[in-house]
Design a protein around this motif. Structure first.
Motif, PDB file in Angstrom:
ATOM      1  N   ARG A 176     -26.358  12.074 -10.228  1.00  0.00           N
ATOM      2  CA  ARG A 176     -26.375  10.673  -9.807  1.00  0.00           C
ATOM      3  C   ARG A 176     -27.667  10.273  -9.116  1.00  0.00           C
ATOM      4  N   ASP A 177     -28.434  11.243  -8.651  1.00  0.00           N
ATOM      5  CA  ASP A 177     -29.645  10.961  -7.879  1.00  0.00           C
ATOM      6  C   ASP A 177     -30.890  11.225  -8.716  1.00  0.00           C
ATOM      7  N   PRO A 198     -26.921  18.577  -7.716  1.00  0.00           N
ATOM      8  CA  PRO A 198     -28.020  18.454  -8.677  1.00  0.00           C
ATOM      9  C   PRO A 198     -28.672  17.075  -8.603  1.00  0.00           C
ATOM     10  N   ALA A 199     -29.971  17.033  -8.816  1.00  0.00           N
ATOM     11  CA  ALA A 199     -30.726  15.789  -8.851  1.00  0.00           C
ATOM     12  C   ALA A 199     -31.754  15.878  -9.967  1.00  0.00           C
ATOM     13  N   PHE A 200     -32.264  14.717 -10.346  1.00  0.00           N
ATOM     14  CA  PHE A 200     -33.284  14.612 -11.378  1.00  0.00           C
ATOM     15  C   PHE A 200     -34.585  14.250 -10.665  1.00  0.00           C
ATOM     16  N   HIS A 201     -35.536  15.183 -10.655  1.00  0.00           N
ATOM     17  CA  HIS A 201     -36.815  14.991  -9.981  1.00  0.00           C
ATOM     18  C   HIS A 201     -37.865  14.606 -11.021  1.00  0.00           C
ATOM     19  N   CYS A 202     -38.524  13.468 -10.825  1.00  0.00           N
ATOM     20  CA  CYS A 202     -39.514  12.973 -11.779  1.00  0.00           C
ATOM     21  C   CYS A 202     -40.837  12.744 -11.050  1.00  0.00           C
ATOM     22  N   VAL A 203     -41.927  13.261 -11.602  1.00  0.00           N
ATOM     23  CA  VAL A 203     -43.246  13.152 -10.986  1.00  0.00           C
ATOM     24  C   VAL A 203     -44.167  12.377 -11.920  1.00  0.00           C
ATOM     25  N   LEU A 204     -44.675  11.251 -11.417  1.00  0.00           N
ATOM     26  CA  LEU A 204     -45.648  10.465 -12.173  1.00  0.00           C
ATOM     27  C   LEU A 204     -47.037  10.923 -11.750  1.00  0.00           C
ATOM     28  N   ASP A 205     -47.651  11.757 -12.568  1.00  0.00           N
ATOM     29  CA  ASP A 205     -48.951  12.332 -12.228  1.00  0.00           C
ATOM     30  C   ASP A 205     -49.722  12.597 -13.522  1.00  0.00           C
ATOM     31  N   PRO A 206     -50.728  11.783 -13.829  1.00  0.00           N
ATOM     32  CA  PRO A 206     -51.453  11.955 -15.102  1.00  0.00           C
ATOM     33  C   PRO A 206     -52.246  13.246 -15.188  1.00  0.00           C
ATOM     34  N   ARG A 207     -52.376  13.955 -14.085  1.00  0.00           N
ATOM     35  CA  ARG A 207     -53.077  15.240 -14.157  1.00  0.00           C
ATOM     36  C   ARG A 207     -52.235  16.306 -14.824  1.00  0.00           C
ATOM     37  N   VAL A 208     -50.917  16.167 -14.774  1.00  0.00           N
ATOM     38  CA  VAL A 208     -50.036  17.161 -15.397  1.00  0.00           C
ATOM     39  C   VAL A 208     -49.242  16.595 -16.571  1.00  0.00           C
TER      40      VAL A 208
END
Length: 377
Positions: free
Chosen positions: A68-69, A179-189
Motif C-alpha cells: 500500500r505504500d 512491504p513497500a515499493f521504493h522508487c528512485v528518480l535518478d538519471p545517473r542509474v
C-alpha cells in the motif's frame, strides 16, 4: 503435417492466456516456445496492480502480500515522498510459478503446449519449427516478446521504442516489516525511468530501467551500483537470480492484425508507456484477441479483425506518451531533485497518486463483465 486452428508462438502469460481462452472456444490450439522450462527467461518482476487484482481471479497463493505504500526518492535519497493507499495497490507474483499455473490451465482447456520448440517462420499457412515438424495453421498468434519475429513475418508493426531493464532478486529475512515499493528518480542509474525495490514477502526485487542510448555505463553496472545502497533493501545473502531485457514503451502498435495472424503482449506493444507495466494490458488484450480470432475463424469475415484496432487504442495513449517524453527528458540529478520537489505539494502528490494508484495505467479495451473471469484455471 499437423493442422491446427491457431498456433500461438510464445508461452508467456499473454500467449498462454490467449491459448486458454481460444481452447475454451473449442478451437484446436498449439503453443510453442523455444524455452525448455517456463522458469527460464523470466525478464521482469511480476507486479500486479490493483486493477488487475480486482478484475482477474489470480492464483492468490502465488502472490506476495499487498503493498500500500510507495516511497518516491530524489537522487539525494533524502526525505522521500510517502504515498499511502487505503487499499492493496500492488502484489508481487512468483512469475515462474504463475507461468506454470497458466500452462496447466491452457492444457486443461485443451491447448497443447510444446516447449523447446523454436518458431522458424511462416509462409502460406505453413509454420516452420525447429524441434518439431512443420504445422499447418489457419491463424498465428505472435506472443513472442518485444522484438517479435512473428510480427515481421506477418508484415505487422514492430516495436521501435524501448527501455532496457535489469533486476537482481535477493532473499529477505522473515518478518522484515510491512512491504513497500521504493522508487528512485535518478538519471545517473536509471535515465528516463526509475530505480526500484519491491518486496514479495520472500524476496526483494531490485531493479533499474532506462533509455538504452543513455545507459552508457551498461545496465548491469548501473544495477550493481544502485543495488549496493538501494533504499528498502535489507542486507541479504547473495542474489538468487538476475534477469532483464527490453521493455517496449512506444504504446500499442497501430497494425496488430491481418488475416494470417495477430499480436498480443509485448509483441503488440501492450505496455503502459508511462509506468512500463505490461501484465494488466497483456491480460486485457488477450481477452479481446481470443474473441476476435474465434469470431474471424468462425465466420471468415475479415471485418471482425477490425475490432483489434491498435490505432484506436493508441489514440487513448496520447497523454501517457506525452508524459513518457517528459519523463525521458529528466536527464540531470538537479532536474530530478526539482521534479520530486514539485510533487511534494498537495497538487503534486495528487498527480503522483493518480499515476501510481489510479485505474488508468492502461485504457479499458472493452467493457468487462460484472463477475470476474478466472485466470488461470
Amino acid at each position: 503435417m499437423q493442422t491446427v486452428d491457431v498456433l500461438v508462438v510464445g508461452a508467456g502469460l499473454a500467449g498462454l492466456s490467449t491459448a486458454r481462452l481460444l481452447a475454451r472456444r473449442e478451437l484446436n490450439v498449439m503453443v510453442v516456445d523455444r524455452r525448455r522450462s517456463l522458469s527460464a527467461g523470466i525478464r521482469t518482476t511480476g507486479i500486479f496492480v490493483r486493477r488487475t487484482l480486482d478484475d482477474f481471479d489470480l492464483p492468490d497463493h502465488l502472490l506476495g502480500p499487498g503493498v500500500r505504500d510507495v516511497l518516491l526518492y530524489p537522487p539525494s535519497r533524502r526525505s522521500p515522498i510517502r504515498l499511502t493507499s487505503d487499499r492493496d495497490e500492488f502484489r508481487v507474483a512468483d512469475m515462474a510459478a504463475v507461468s506454470e499455473h497458466a500452462r496447466r490451465a491452457a492444457e486443461s482447456a485443451g491447448a497443447r503446449v510444446l516447449l523447446g520448440v523454436r518458431y522458424a517462420g511462416t509462409s502460406a499457412g505453413v509454420v516452420r519449427l525447429e524441434g518439431a515438424e512443420p504445422v499447418a495453421a489457419r491463424f498465428v498468434v505472435g506472443a513472442d516478446g518485444a522484438r517479435s519475429r512473428v510480427a515481421r513475418d506477418l508484415g505487422l508493426d514492430v516495436n521501435r521504442r524501448f527501455l532496457v531493464g535489469a533486476e537482481i532478486v535477493h532473499p529477505v529475512a522473515p518478518g522484515g516489516g510491512v512491504p513497500a515499493f521504493h522508487c528512485v528518480l535518478d538519471p545517473r542509474v536509471a535515465p528516463g525511468y526509475l530505480g526500484w525495490v519491491v518486496d514479495d514477502g520472500r524476496h526483494a526485487h531490485v531493479g533499474v530501467a532506462g533509455d538504452p542510448g543513455a545507459m552508457r555505463a551498461g545496465v548491469r553496472h548501473l544495477l550493481d551500483a544502485f543495488a549496493a545502497d538501494a533504499p528498502g533493501r535489507s542486507a541479504p545473502a547473495g542474489p538468487v537470480e538476475r534477469r532483464g531485457g527490453p521493455i517496449p514503451v512506444g504504446g500499442v502498435l497501430r497494425r496488430l492484425a491481418c488475416p494470417s495472424g495477430l499480436l498480443v503482449g509485448d509483441a503488440a506493444g501492450a505496455v503502459s508507456p508511462l509506468t512500463a507495466g505490461g501484465l494488466d494490458p497483456c491480460l486485457r488484450m488477450s481477452e479481446l484477441a481470443a474473441a476476435v480470432v474465434a469470431g474471424f475463424l468462425r465466420t471468415g469475415d475479415e471485418g471482425v479483425l477490425g475490432r483489434y484496432d491498435g490505432a484506436a487504442l493508441r489514440a487513448r495513449f496520447r497523454g501517457r506518451l506525452l508524459l513518457r517524453r517528459v519523463f525521458a527528458g529528466v536527464r540531470s540529478p538537479l532536474a530530478a531533485e526539482a521534479a520530486v520537489a514539485a510533487l511534494r505539494g498537495r497538487a503534486g502528490r495528487a498527480v503522483a497518486a493518480r499515476i501510481l494508484f489510479g485505474d488508468g495505467s492502461f485504457p479499458e479495451i472493452e467493457p468487462r463483465p460484472t463477475t470476474r473471469k478466472p485466470l488461470p484455471g
